[in-house]
Design a protein around this motif. Structure first.
Motif, PDB file in Angstrom:
ATOM      1  N   GLU A 214       7.250  15.144   6.448  1.00  0.00           N
ATOM      2  CA  GLU A 214       7.984  14.460   7.522  1.00  0.00           C
ATOM      3  C   GLU A 214       7.469  13.057   7.805  1.00  0.00           C
ATOM      4  OE1 GLU A 214       6.608  17.504   7.626  1.00  0.00           O
ATOM      5  OE2 GLU A 214       5.694  17.914   9.590  1.00  0.00           O
ATOM      6  N   ASP A 215       6.375  12.664   7.154  1.00  0.00           N
ATOM      7  CA  ASP A 215       5.885  11.283   7.266  1.00  0.00           C
ATOM      8  C   ASP A 215       6.616  10.350   6.307  1.00  0.00           C
ATOM      9  OD1 ASP A 215       2.586  12.617   7.605  1.00  0.00           O
ATOM     10  OD2 ASP A 215       3.852  11.805   9.216  1.00  0.00           O
ATOM     11  N   THR A 216       7.458  10.916   5.442  1.00  0.00           N
ATOM     12  CA  THR A 216       8.206  10.104   4.486  1.00  0.00           C
ATOM     13  C   THR A 216       9.130   9.137   5.213  1.00  0.00           C
ATOM     14  OG1 THR A 216       8.142  11.799   2.758  1.00  0.00           O
ATOM     15  CG2 THR A 216       9.930  10.187   2.646  1.00  0.00           C
ATOM     16  N   ALA A 217       8.976   7.858   4.915  1.00  0.00           N
ATOM     17  CA  ALA A 217       9.756   6.822   5.595  1.00  0.00           C
ATOM     18  C   ALA A 217       9.406   5.456   5.024  1.00  0.00           C
ATOM     19  CB  ALA A 217       9.477   6.829   7.095  1.00  0.00           C
ATOM     20  N   MET A 218      10.195   4.456   5.417  1.00  0.00           N
ATOM     21  CA  MET A 218       9.806   3.069   5.192  1.00  0.00           C
ATOM     22  C   MET A 218       8.932   2.668   6.368  1.00  0.00           C
ATOM     23  SD  MET A 218      10.284   0.545   3.033  1.00  0.00           S
ATOM     24  CE  MET A 218      11.902   0.604   2.270  1.00  0.00           C
ATOM     25  N   TYR A 219       7.775   2.105   6.073  1.00  0.00           N
ATOM     26  CA  TYR A 219       6.832   1.710   7.103  1.00  0.00           C
ATOM     27  C   TYR A 219       6.836   0.191   7.261  1.00  0.00           C
ATOM     28  CZ  TYR A 219       4.931   6.389   7.584  1.00  0.00           C
ATOM     29  OH  TYR A 219       4.772   7.730   7.857  1.00  0.00           O
TER      30      TYR A 219
ATOM     31  N   TYR B  26       9.464  -5.879  19.900  1.00  0.00           N
ATOM     32  CA  TYR B  26       8.730  -6.624  18.878  1.00  0.00           C
ATOM     33  C   TYR B  26       9.682  -7.606  18.200  1.00  0.00           C
ATOM     34  CZ  TYR B  26       5.011  -3.251  19.583  1.00  0.00           C
ATOM     35  OH  TYR B  26       4.023  -2.494  20.152  1.00  0.00           O
ATOM     36  N   ASN B  27       9.260  -8.855  18.052  1.00  0.00           N
ATOM     37  CA  ASN B  27      10.186  -9.854  17.548  1.00  0.00           C
ATOM     38  C   ASN B  27       9.828 -10.412  16.171  1.00  0.00           C
ATOM     39  OD1 ASN B  27       7.947 -11.241  18.392  1.00  0.00           O
ATOM     40  ND2 ASN B  27       9.067 -12.833  19.488  1.00  0.00           N
ATOM     41  N   VAL B  28       8.767  -9.908  15.563  1.00  0.00           N
ATOM     42  CA  VAL B  28       8.429 -10.317  14.196  1.00  0.00           C
ATOM     43  C   VAL B  28       8.202  -9.055  13.375  1.00  0.00           C
ATOM     44  CG1 VAL B  28       6.870 -11.618  12.703  1.00  0.00           C
ATOM     45  CG2 VAL B  28       7.340 -12.431  15.029  1.00  0.00           C
ATOM     46  N   TRP B  29       8.832  -8.984  12.196  1.00  0.00           N
ATOM     47  CA  TRP B  29       8.772  -7.782  11.354  1.00  0.00           C
ATOM     48  C   TRP B  29       8.510  -8.141   9.912  1.00  0.00           C
ATOM     49  CZ3 TRP B  29       9.436  -2.826  13.300  1.00  0.00           C
ATOM     50  CH2 TRP B  29       9.851  -2.737  14.625  1.00  0.00           C
ATOM     51  N   GLY B  30       7.801  -7.247   9.223  1.00  0.00           N
ATOM     52  CA  GLY B  30       7.656  -7.364   7.789  1.00  0.00           C
ATOM     53  C   GLY B  30       8.841  -6.732   7.082  1.00  0.00           C
ATOM     54  N   GLN B  31       8.798  -6.733   5.749  1.00  0.00           N
ATOM     55  CA  GLN B  31       9.933  -6.231   4.971  1.00  0.00           C
ATOM     56  C   GLN B  31       9.839  -4.724   4.710  1.00  0.00           C
ATOM     57  OE1 GLN B  31       7.276  -7.495   3.607  1.00  0.00           O
ATOM     58  NE2 GLN B  31       6.817  -6.084   1.926  1.00  0.00           N
ATOM     59  N   GLY B  32       8.678  -4.135   4.963  1.00  0.00           N
ATOM     60  CA  GLY B  32       8.505  -2.696   4.825  1.00  0.00           C
ATOM     61  C   GLY B  32       7.891  -2.277   3.505  1.00  0.00           C
ATOM     62  N   THR B  33       7.260  -1.110   3.524  1.00  0.00           N
ATOM     63  CA  THR B  33       6.707  -0.496   2.319  1.00  0.00           C
ATOM     64  C   THR B  33       7.001   1.001   2.388  1.00  0.00           C
ATOM     65  OG1 THR B  33       4.716  -0.273   0.940  1.00  0.00           O
ATOM     66  CG2 THR B  33       4.386  -0.142   3.322  1.00  0.00           C
ATOM     67  N   GLN B  34       7.439   1.570   1.264  1.00  0.00           N
ATOM     68  CA  GLN B  34       7.912   2.956   1.251  1.00  0.00           C
ATOM     69  C   GLN B  34       6.753   3.938   1.085  1.00  0.00           C
ATOM     70  OE1 GLN B  34      11.092   4.215   1.670  1.00  0.00           O
ATOM     71  NE2 GLN B  34      10.190   6.273   1.542  1.00  0.00           N
ATOM     72  N   VAL B  35       6.773   4.978   1.900  1.00  0.00           N
ATOM     73  CA  VAL B  35       5.824   6.088   1.781  1.00  0.00           C
ATOM     74  C   VAL B  35       6.630   7.363   1.548  1.00  0.00           C
ATOM     75  CG1 VAL B  35       4.127   7.509   2.988  1.00  0.00           C
ATOM     76  CG2 VAL B  35       4.049   5.022   3.208  1.00  0.00           C
ATOM     77  N   THR B  36       6.305   8.080   0.477  1.00  0.00           N
ATOM     78  CA  THR B  36       6.990   9.324   0.155  1.00  0.00           C
ATOM     79  C   THR B  36       5.962  10.430  -0.004  1.00  0.00           C
ATOM     80  OG1 THR B  36       8.753   8.118  -0.999  1.00  0.00           O
ATOM     81  CG2 THR B  36       8.556  10.479  -1.431  1.00  0.00           C
ATOM     82  N   VAL B  37       6.128  11.504   0.764  1.00  0.00           N
ATOM     83  CA  VAL B  37       5.199  12.634   0.737  1.00  0.00           C
ATOM     84  C   VAL B  37       5.958  13.863   0.257  1.00  0.00           C
ATOM     85  CG1 VAL B  37       3.538  14.003   2.025  1.00  0.00           C
ATOM     86  CG2 VAL B  37       3.963  11.620   2.685  1.00  0.00           C
ATOM     87  N   SER B  38       5.502  14.433  -0.835  1.00  0.00           N
ATOM     88  CA  SER B  38       6.157  15.608  -1.396  1.00  0.00           C
ATOM     89  C   SER B  38       5.393  16.874  -1.032  1.00  0.00           C
ATOM     90  CB  SER B  38       6.260  15.477  -2.920  1.00  0.00           C
ATOM     91  OG  SER B  38       4.977  15.315  -3.484  1.00  0.00           O
ATOM     92  N   SER B  39       6.145  17.955  -0.917  1.00  0.00           N
ATOM     93  CA  SER B  39       5.514  19.228  -0.523  1.00  0.00           C
ATOM     94  C   SER B  39       5.005  19.991  -1.731  1.00  0.00           C
ATOM     95  CB  SER B  39       6.533  20.073   0.243  1.00  0.00           C
ATOM     96  OG  SER B  39       7.672  20.298  -0.556  1.00  0.00           O
TER      97      SER B  39
ATOM     98  N   GLY C 109       0.773  -1.229   0.000  1.00  0.00           N
ATOM     99  CA  GLY C 109       0.000   0.000   0.000  1.00  0.00           C
ATOM    100  C   GLY C 109       0.805   1.281   0.000  1.00  0.00           C
ATOM    101  N   GLY C 110       2.122   1.168   0.097  1.00  0.00           N
ATOM    102  CA  GLY C 110       2.931   2.377   0.079  1.00  0.00           C
ATOM    103  C   GLY C 110       2.911   3.051  -1.288  1.00  0.00           C
ATOM    104  N   GLY C 111       3.446   4.263  -1.349  1.00  0.00           N
ATOM    105  CA  GLY C 111       3.490   4.981  -2.607  1.00  0.00           C
ATOM    106  C   GLY C 111       3.914   6.417  -2.403  1.00  0.00           C
ATOM    107  N   SER C 112       3.716   7.224  -3.442  1.00  0.00           N
ATOM    108  CA  SER C 112       4.073   8.635  -3.394  1.00  0.00           C
ATOM    109  C   SER C 112       2.822   9.485  -3.479  1.00  0.00           C
ATOM    110  CB  SER C 112       5.010   8.978  -4.559  1.00  0.00           C
ATOM    111  OG  SER C 112       6.221   8.259  -4.458  1.00  0.00           O
ATOM    112  N   VAL C 113       2.705  10.447  -2.569  1.00  0.00           N
ATOM    113  CA  VAL C 113       1.560  11.355  -2.563  1.00  0.00           C
ATOM    114  C   VAL C 113       2.046  12.767  -2.265  1.00  0.00           C
ATOM    115  CG1 VAL C 113      -0.094   9.612  -1.830  1.00  0.00           C
ATOM    116  CG2 VAL C 113       1.106  10.962  -0.116  1.00  0.00           C
ATOM    117  N   GLN C 114       1.201  13.740  -2.537  1.00  0.00           N
ATOM    118  CA  GLN C 114       1.506  15.110  -2.174  1.00  0.00           C
ATOM    119  C   GLN C 114       1.036  15.377  -0.751  1.00  0.00           C
ATOM    120  OE1 GLN C 114      -0.240  17.576  -5.284  1.00  0.00           O
ATOM    121  NE2 GLN C 114       1.747  17.663  -6.314  1.00  0.00           N
ATOM    122  N   ALA C 115       1.613  16.377  -0.155  1.00  0.00           N
ATOM    123  CA  ALA C 115       1.219  16.768   1.198  1.00  0.00           C
ATOM    124  C   ALA C 115      -0.281  17.027   1.245  1.00  0.00           C
ATOM    125  CB  ALA C 115       1.986  18.013   1.630  1.00  0.00           C
ATOM    126  N   GLY C 116      -0.904  16.550   2.313  1.00  0.00           N
ATOM    127  CA  GLY C 116      -2.336  16.668   2.459  1.00  0.00           C
ATOM    128  C   GLY C 116      -3.105  15.465   1.943  1.00  0.00           C
TER     129      GLY C 116
END
Length: 126
Positions: free
Chosen positions: A89-94, A113-126, A8-15
């Protein structure tokens, strides 16, 4: 063991908004606390939100209160994070994570926490 796969990660604009999902499989009965964490480049991993799988009680980081909502769909075995009013500032790997203890005990401390997923990237542009 439990397996976690984020999407579900992706790139979105602020807001804008995004909805992350974490597919949960395996022996889940002993994992009482599930959470979302994030990590930006050069920064430490930080907790975003937790949910107690038994009763649904939640904990949020101050930085996301009122903007993010964590939920669990037991029928679909998914953990979700609805993110609204996103900021650069929410831009990160989740990452989603699971722990075999109650959320009230461990809160948003990633080392608990001892079990983790591989992550999904979220990028928020201004």
């Amino acid at each position: 063991q439990v397996q976690l796969v984020e999407s579900g990660g992706g790139s979105v604009q602020a807001g804008g908004s995004l909805r992350l999902s974490c597919a949960v499989s395996g022996n889940t009965y002993r994992y009482y606390c599930m959470a979302w964490f994030r990590q930006a480049p050069g920064k430490e991993r930080e907790g975003v939100a937790t949910i107690y799988t038994g009763g649904g009680s939640t904990i949020y980081a101050d930085s996301v209160k009122g903007r993010f909502t964590i939920s669990r769909d037991n029928a679909k075995n998914t953990l979700n994070l609805q993110m609204t009013n996103l900021k650069p500032e929410d831009t990160a790997m989740y990452y989603c994570a699971a722990a075999p203890v109650g959320c009230g005990v461990i809160g948003l401390r990633p080392y608990e926490y001892n079990v983790w997923g591989q992550g999904t990237q979220v990028t928020v542009s201004s």
